[in-house]
Design an enzyme around this catalytic site. Structure first.
Site, PDB file in Angstrom:
ATOM      1  N   GLU A  40     -62.444 -38.065  78.609  1.00 11.73           N
ATOM      2  CA  GLU A  40     -61.353 -37.195  79.036  1.00 11.73           C
ATOM      3  C   GLU A  40     -60.843 -36.345  77.874  1.00 11.73           C
ATOM      4  O   GLU A  40     -60.819 -36.789  76.732  1.00 11.73           O
ATOM      5  CB  GLU A  40     -60.218 -38.039  79.613  1.00 11.73           C
ATOM      6  CG  GLU A  40     -60.660 -38.718  80.909  1.00 11.73           C
ATOM      7  CD  GLU A  40     -59.557 -39.496  81.629  1.00 11.73           C
ATOM      8  OE1 GLU A  40     -59.491 -39.372  82.851  1.00 11.73           O
ATOM      9  OE2 GLU A  40     -58.791 -40.224  80.979  1.00 11.73           O
ATOM     10  N   CYS A  46     -56.240 -32.198  73.166  1.00 10.23           N
ATOM     11  CA  CYS A  46     -56.486 -33.559  72.689  1.00 10.23           C
ATOM     12  C   CYS A  46     -57.889 -33.965  73.152  1.00 10.23           C
ATOM     13  O   CYS A  46     -58.166 -33.967  74.351  1.00 10.23           O
ATOM     14  CB  CYS A  46     -55.420 -34.478  73.295  1.00 10.23           C
ATOM     15  SG  CYS A  46     -55.677 -36.210  72.915  1.00 10.23           S
ATOM     16  N   CYS A  57     -63.722 -47.404  73.264  1.00  8.14           N
ATOM     17  CA  CYS A  57     -63.290 -47.672  71.893  1.00  8.14           C
ATOM     18  C   CYS A  57     -63.508 -49.155  71.618  1.00  8.14           C
ATOM     19  O   CYS A  57     -63.377 -49.981  72.512  1.00  8.14           O
ATOM     20  CB  CYS A  57     -61.816 -47.334  71.717  1.00  8.14           C
ATOM     21  SG  CYS A  57     -61.256 -47.446  69.989  1.00  8.14           S
ATOM     22  N   CYS A 111     -56.979 -52.256  70.364  1.00  3.49           N
ATOM     23  CA  CYS A 111     -55.523 -52.248  70.185  1.00  3.49           C
ATOM     24  C   CYS A 111     -54.919 -52.739  71.502  1.00  3.49           C
ATOM     25  O   CYS A 111     -55.316 -52.293  72.582  1.00  3.49           O
ATOM     26  CB  CYS A 111     -55.018 -50.850  69.839  1.00  3.49           C
ATOM     27  SG  CYS A 111     -55.690 -50.260  68.271  1.00  3.49           S
ATOM     28  N   CYS A 123     -53.348 -50.278  74.339  1.00  2.00           N
ATOM     29  CA  CYS A 123     -54.046 -49.033  74.666  1.00  2.00           C
ATOM     30  C   CYS A 123     -55.001 -49.248  75.831  1.00  2.00           C
ATOM     31  O   CYS A 123     -55.791 -50.202  75.829  1.00  2.00           O
ATOM     32  CB  CYS A 123     -54.829 -48.539  73.452  1.00  2.00           C
ATOM     33  SG  CYS A 123     -55.767 -47.030  73.768  1.00  2.00           S
ATOM     34  N   CYS A 183     -50.624 -40.413  76.120  1.00  2.00           N
ATOM     35  CA  CYS A 183     -51.260 -41.224  75.066  1.00  2.00           C
ATOM     36  C   CYS A 183     -51.607 -42.605  75.586  1.00  2.00           C
ATOM     37  O   CYS A 183     -50.788 -43.269  76.202  1.00  2.00           O
ATOM     38  CB  CYS A 183     -50.324 -41.444  73.888  1.00  2.00           C
ATOM     39  SG  CYS A 183     -49.707 -39.956  73.172  1.00  2.00           S
TER      40      CYS A 183
HETATM   41  N1  SAH Z   1     -58.126 -44.178  67.732  1.00  2.00           N
HETATM   42  C1  SAH Z   1     -57.161 -43.199  67.285  1.00  2.00           C
HETATM   43  C2  SAH Z   1     -56.719 -42.272  68.415  1.00  2.00           C
HETATM   44  C3  SAH Z   1     -55.981 -43.021  69.475  1.00  2.00           C
HETATM   45  S1  SAH Z   1     -54.846 -42.355  70.595  1.00  2.00           S
HETATM   46  C4  SAH Z   1     -55.961 -43.909  66.713  1.00  2.00           C
HETATM   47  O1  SAH Z   1     -55.858 -45.113  66.859  1.00  2.00           O
HETATM   48  O2  SAH Z   1     -55.134 -43.260  66.082  1.00  2.00           O
HETATM   49  C5  SAH Z   1     -53.501 -41.663  69.817  1.00  2.00           C
HETATM   50  C6  SAH Z   1     -52.245 -42.541  69.699  1.00  2.00           C
HETATM   51  O3  SAH Z   1     -51.756 -43.087  70.936  1.00  2.00           O
HETATM   52  C7  SAH Z   1     -52.474 -43.715  68.772  1.00  2.00           C
HETATM   53  O4  SAH Z   1     -51.415 -43.805  67.860  1.00  2.00           O
HETATM   54  C8  SAH Z   1     -52.460 -44.864  69.738  1.00  2.00           C
HETATM   55  O5  SAH Z   1     -52.166 -46.055  69.087  1.00  2.00           O
HETATM   56  C9  SAH Z   1     -51.402 -44.438  70.724  1.00  2.00           C
HETATM   57  N2  SAH Z   1     -51.435 -45.171  71.986  1.00  2.00           N
HETATM   58  C10 SAH Z   1     -52.457 -45.892  72.491  1.00  2.00           C
HETATM   59  N3  SAH Z   1     -52.100 -46.428  73.676  1.00  2.00           N
HETATM   60  C11 SAH Z   1     -50.856 -46.035  73.935  1.00  2.00           C
HETATM   61  C12 SAH Z   1     -49.967 -46.232  75.036  1.00  2.00           C
HETATM   62  N4  SAH Z   1     -50.327 -46.940  76.094  1.00  2.00           N
HETATM   63  N5  SAH Z   1     -48.752 -45.658  74.970  1.00  2.00           N
HETATM   64  C13 SAH Z   1     -48.403 -44.896  73.913  1.00  2.00           C
HETATM   65  N6  SAH Z   1     -49.197 -44.672  72.855  1.00  2.00           N
HETATM   66  C14 SAH Z   1     -50.418 -45.226  72.858  1.00  2.00           C
END
Ligand code: SAH
Length: 369
Positions: free
Chosen positions: A96, A109, A116, A120, A123, A343
């Site tokens: 996406e 974005c 991934c 985390c 996420c 996000c």
């Molecule tokens: N792998 C990269 C890009 C990830 S997405 C990274 O970790 O930075 C971008 C941001 O959104 C990251 O800071 C991630 O931790 C955050 N994120 C992931 N899941 C989320 C959620 N459910 N709500 C809000 N932010 C989230």
């Protein structure tokens, strides 16, 4: 179909690669410049339409090369103007990309991997598992597709002014293809975006941060989410390998010697987990040691998660404590949540998750170190 897949995709080549390609055809290297301009300035992908190339060369290119972008499987428009594309890749996976219009800029974005591997806990991409890295062409192809689909504003300005690698995947675990795509975003013959308008977001892959600095000048965002190792380990398991201290050292080194540069730290606020006044104070004293800004992200929910978003008063309080501690902090406005484009809500379609394992991660990090 099989003939097509044996052709070289010019989106996979960076500037040097494209020059070499034309040299190998017995052509002058400036052909690379002409083709780059057709593709990235004019959004033309059909060689026949590249009229300054000469008929013979155009014919030859059509036989051996192509400009292949991911296929648009779906396009959703949010009430707030956000657009999300579901993009199909060879083999049936999907990723996406999201376009977020704001009054003074338009941010695209994009994703760097199918799924991934970092797991985390808050996420939703993590729940999909990991399938594979994207190629350079699949990464830059997302920008090209969106630029073409969005067109220009009425005043002739481009709608995409910023690109962030904050979609699916960990960009620094797909290093070379990501760097190649970043070079094209930055280069005048490509999208010509300024360094501060292209941002790589990482969960904190320390060796990758140093390598990135050596290769291409872009802005860096780091997903911190906790002010101490014990809590960060629970949220971002990668912290076991790269704890906060070496991570912040890498961040300081990243901006060292670069004027007016700072790191953006991302911090997703999770109700009752990392959003207390004590967390805010501890975070401020950490971040004061790095030229930085803090971006607070209200948690975006997804099916199956036990986390909840912090209450608005709590978010406000957290922000003012950090600001009082001398750190610039903004709250990321949630965009596109009615189409699951916010996000951590990007899921795509991750086929073949077999590589979701510590094994893959160990290999990928070993290569990276
Ligand atoms: N792998 C990269 C890009 C990830 S997405 C990274 O970790 O930075 C971008 C941001 O959104 C990251 O800071 C991630 O931790 C955050 N994120 C992931 N899941 C989320 C959620 N459910 N709500 C809000 N932010 C989230």
């Amino acid at each position: 179909m099989s003939a097509q897949s044996t052709r070289i995709n010019l989106l996979d080549l960076d500037l040097g690669g494209l020059r070499d390609f034309f040299l190998s055809l017995g052509e002058k290297p400036f052909r690379a410049h002409q083709v780059l301009k057709w593709i990235y300035h004019q959004h033309v992908t059909d060689f026949e339409a590249m009229t300054d190339l000469g008929l013979d060369l155009r014919r030859r290119l059509s036989l051996i090369a192509e400009v292949r972008m991911p296929e648009i499987l779906g396009e959703q428009h949010s009430a707030d103007g956000t657009v999300k594309w579901l993009l199909g890749l060879p083999g049936g996976s999907a990723i996406e990309s999201v376009f977020i219009p704001e009054p003074a800029r338009g941010t695209l974005c994009i994703s760097s991997q199918v799924g991934c591997a970092l797991n985390c806990t808050f996420c939703s991409t993590a729940t999909q598992g990991f399938s594979r890295n994207l190629t350079a062409g699949e990464i830059i192809g997302q920008v090209l597709l969106a630029a073409r689909a969005l067109g220009h504003e009425r005043n002739g300005r481009r709608r995409i002014t910023n690109v962030v690698l904050m979609g699916m995947g960990e960009p620094l675990l797909n290093f070379e293809p990501v760097v190649s795509a970043l070079e094209i975003m930055r280069h005048d013959l490509g999208f010509g975006l300024a360094a501060k308008r292209v941002t790589v977001s990482t969960a904190g892959l320390v060796p990758g941060i140093a390598r990135l600095r050596d290769r291409v000048d872009v802005a860096l965002a780091v997903s911190l989410h906790a002010p101490n190792d014990a809590l960060r380990e629970q949220l971002v398991p990668l912290n076991r390998k790269y704890p906060i201290k070496p991570l912040l050292d890498a961040c300081r080194a990243y901006v060292a010697g670069r004027r007016k540069r700072s790191i953006t730290f991302e911090y997703t606020l999770l109700d009752g987990v990392n959003d207390s006044p004590q967390h805010a104070r501890a975070l401020a004293s950490l971040l004061k040691t790095v030229p930085s800004k803090l971006n607070l992200i209200p948690f975006n929910s997804f099916p199956g998660t036990a986390y909840r978003c912090s209450r608005p008063e709590r978010i406000e309080e957290f922000q003012s404590i950090v600001m009082a501690g001398g750190v610039i902090a903004t709250v990321r406005r949630t965009r596109g949540d009615d189409i699951d484009a916010a996000c951590g809500q990007l899921v795509g379609r991750v086929l073949d998750r077999t590589r979701r394992s510590r094994g893959y991660l160990a290999t990928a990090q070993g290569k990276d170190a």
